[in-house]
Design a protein around this motif. Structure first.
Motif, mmCIF file in Angstrom:
data_model
loop_
_atom_site.group_PDB
_atom_site.id
_atom_site.type_symbol
_atom_site.label_atom_id
_atom_site.label_comp_id
_atom_site.label_asym_id
_atom_site.label_seq_id
_atom_site.Cartn_x
_atom_site.Cartn_y
_atom_site.Cartn_z
ATOM 1 N N GLU A 261 0.771 -1.368 0.004
ATOM 2 C CA GLU A 261 0.002 0.011 0.172
ATOM 3 C C GLU A 261 0.860 1.401 0.101
ATOM 4 N N PHE A 262 2.066 1.382 0.898
ATOM 5 C CA PHE A 262 2.890 2.231 0.865
ATOM 6 C C PHE A 262 4.284 1.515 1.470
ATOM 7 N N PHE A 263 5.365 2.384 1.198
ATOM 8 C CA PHE A 263 6.484 1.923 1.947
ATOM 9 C C PHE A 263 7.682 2.962 1.993
ATOM 10 N N THR A 264 8.370 2.770 2.834
ATOM 11 C CA THR A 264 9.727 3.712 2.917
ATOM 12 C C THR A 264 10.828 3.413 2.172
ATOM 13 N N ALA A 265 11.536 4.196 1.872
ATOM 14 C CA ALA A 265 12.807 3.842 0.910
ATOM 15 C C ALA A 265 13.633 2.644 1.753
ATOM 16 N N GLU A 266 13.941 3.104 3.225
ATOM 17 C CA GLU A 266 14.428 2.098 4.137
ATOM 18 C C GLU A 266 14.134 0.567 3.920
ATOM 19 N N ALA A 267 12.818 0.807 4.294
ATOM 20 C CA ALA A 267 12.023 -0.865 4.349
ATOM 21 C C ALA A 267 12.177 -1.523 3.005
ATOM 22 N N ILE A 268 12.151 -0.773 1.720
ATOM 23 C CA ILE A 268 11.908 -1.672 0.565
ATOM 24 C C ILE A 268 13.531 -1.936 0.131
ATOM 25 N N SER A 269 14.414 -1.078 0.635
ATOM 26 C CA SER A 269 15.826 -1.424 0.136
ATOM 27 C C SER A 269 16.429 -2.457 1.012
ATOM 28 N N GLU A 270 15.909 -2.710 2.295
ATOM 29 C CA GLU A 270 16.135 -3.965 3.164
ATOM 30 C C GLU A 270 15.498 -5.398 2.637
ATOM 31 N N HIS A 271 14.313 -5.071 2.052
ATOM 32 C CA HIS A 271 13.573 -6.294 1.408
ATOM 33 C C HIS A 271 14.179 -6.507 0.113
ATOM 34 N N MET A 272 14.820 -5.639 -0.565
ATOM 35 C CA MET A 272 15.399 -5.975 -1.821
ATOM 36 C C MET A 272 16.692 -6.233 -1.581
ATOM 37 N N PHE B 238 13.436 15.977 11.773
ATOM 38 C CA PHE B 238 14.567 15.135 11.291
ATOM 39 C C PHE B 238 14.519 13.704 11.104
ATOM 40 N N ASN B 239 13.737 13.271 11.615
ATOM 41 C CA ASN B 239 13.649 11.870 11.714
ATOM 42 C C ASN B 239 12.478 11.184 10.835
ATOM 43 N N TYR B 240 11.823 12.103 10.176
ATOM 44 C CA TYR B 240 10.515 11.539 9.767
ATOM 45 C C TYR B 240 10.894 10.761 8.301
ATOM 46 N N LYS B 241 10.396 9.753 8.073
ATOM 47 C CA LYS B 241 10.603 8.805 6.719
ATOM 48 C C LYS B 241 9.298 9.042 5.666
ATOM 49 N N VAL B 242 9.660 9.539 4.674
ATOM 50 C CA VAL B 242 8.417 9.645 3.584
ATOM 51 C C VAL B 242 7.974 8.330 3.141
ATOM 52 N N ARG B 243 6.612 8.163 3.185
ATOM 53 C CA ARG B 243 6.129 6.903 2.559
ATOM 54 C C ARG B 243 5.721 7.064 1.030
ATOM 55 N N TYR B 244 6.302 6.157 0.291
ATOM 56 C CA TYR B 244 5.811 6.063 -1.268
ATOM 57 C C TYR B 244 5.128 5.222 -1.477
ATOM 58 N N ALA B 245 4.310 5.360 -2.699
ATOM 59 C CA ALA B 245 3.333 4.560 -2.897
ATOM 60 C C ALA B 245 3.269 4.565 -4.692
ATOM 61 N N ASP C 250 4.099 12.519 3.420
ATOM 62 C CA ASP C 250 5.311 13.356 3.491
ATOM 63 C C ASP C 250 5.016 14.327 4.678
ATOM 64 N N LYS C 251 6.463 14.823 5.271
ATOM 65 C CA LYS C 251 6.424 15.389 6.495
ATOM 66 C C LYS C 251 5.379 16.648 6.330
ATOM 67 N N LEU C 252 5.382 17.260 5.173
ATOM 68 C CA LEU C 252 4.415 18.364 4.956
ATOM 69 C C LEU C 252 2.917 18.157 4.912
ATOM 70 N N THR C 253 2.581 16.533 4.645
ATOM 71 C CA THR C 253 1.128 16.479 4.431
ATOM 72 C C THR C 253 0.638 16.522 5.672
ATOM 73 N N LYS C 254 -0.844 16.962 5.536
ATOM 74 C CA LYS C 254 -1.742 17.137 6.608
ATOM 75 C C LYS C 254 -2.500 16.043 6.574
ATOM 76 N N THR C 255 -2.339 15.375 7.862
ATOM 77 C CA THR C 255 -2.977 14.102 8.102
ATOM 78 C C THR C 255 -4.646 14.161 8.603
#
Length: 144
Positions: free
Chosen positions: A55-66, A113-120, A92-97
């Motif tokens: 559904e979504f992923f971070t670059a860190e998580a998907i790089s570990e999986h790949m 400083f530590n927020y990770k962007v979720r891509y989809a 994104d850190k600028l996205t209003k939830t």
């Protein structure tokens, strides 16, 4: 007319009851079709196939999986796919939830400083992968 003995044939198919599935037989041809007729590289296509069920992923998580470097994955695959509209930043850190459940889920890392962007994958990306699967299973023609 007699058929050729098996030693004289170029090939012979296995009986269908012994083969369960052979989905990847035309993988290379499908990959060549999609990469030559559309604006993606083979590595970008393989990334889209890998990320299709997320559904979504971070670059860190998907790089570990790949099993790839996060920095190289971002530079060579994620950022180009963002530019081609196959991926987008879902959170994104600028996205209003709006959804409280989502903001509660990400609350622990909501600092600047530590927020990770979720891509989809975008709709274009999902349709692109679906087109690849249709070509792979034979319901759509492979054009080379």
């Amino acid at each position: 007319m007699m058929s050729k003995p098996s030693k004289a044939r170029e090939f012979a198919y296995m009986p269908t009851d012994k083969i369960k599935a052979n989905y990847l037989k035309y993988y290379k041809l499908c990959l060549r079709d999609m990469t030559t007729n559309y604006d993606v590289s083979p590595s970008e296509m393989e990334f889209l196939l890998f990320a299709y069920d997320y559904e979504f992923f971070t670059a860190e998580a998907i790089s570990e999986h790949m099993l790839q470097s996060e920095l190289k994955l971002k530079q060579r695959i994620i950022y180009p796919l963002l530019g081609k509209d196959y991926l987008y930043k879902k959170y994104d850190k600028l996205t209003k939830t709006v959804n409280d459940e989502v903001s509660e889920y990400f609350r622990s890392e909501m600092t600047r400083f530590n927020y990770k962007v979720r891509y989809a994958l975008t709709q274009k990306g999902r349709l692109f992968v679906t087109k690849f699967y249709r070509k792979l299973d034979g319901s759509e023609a492979i054009i080379l």
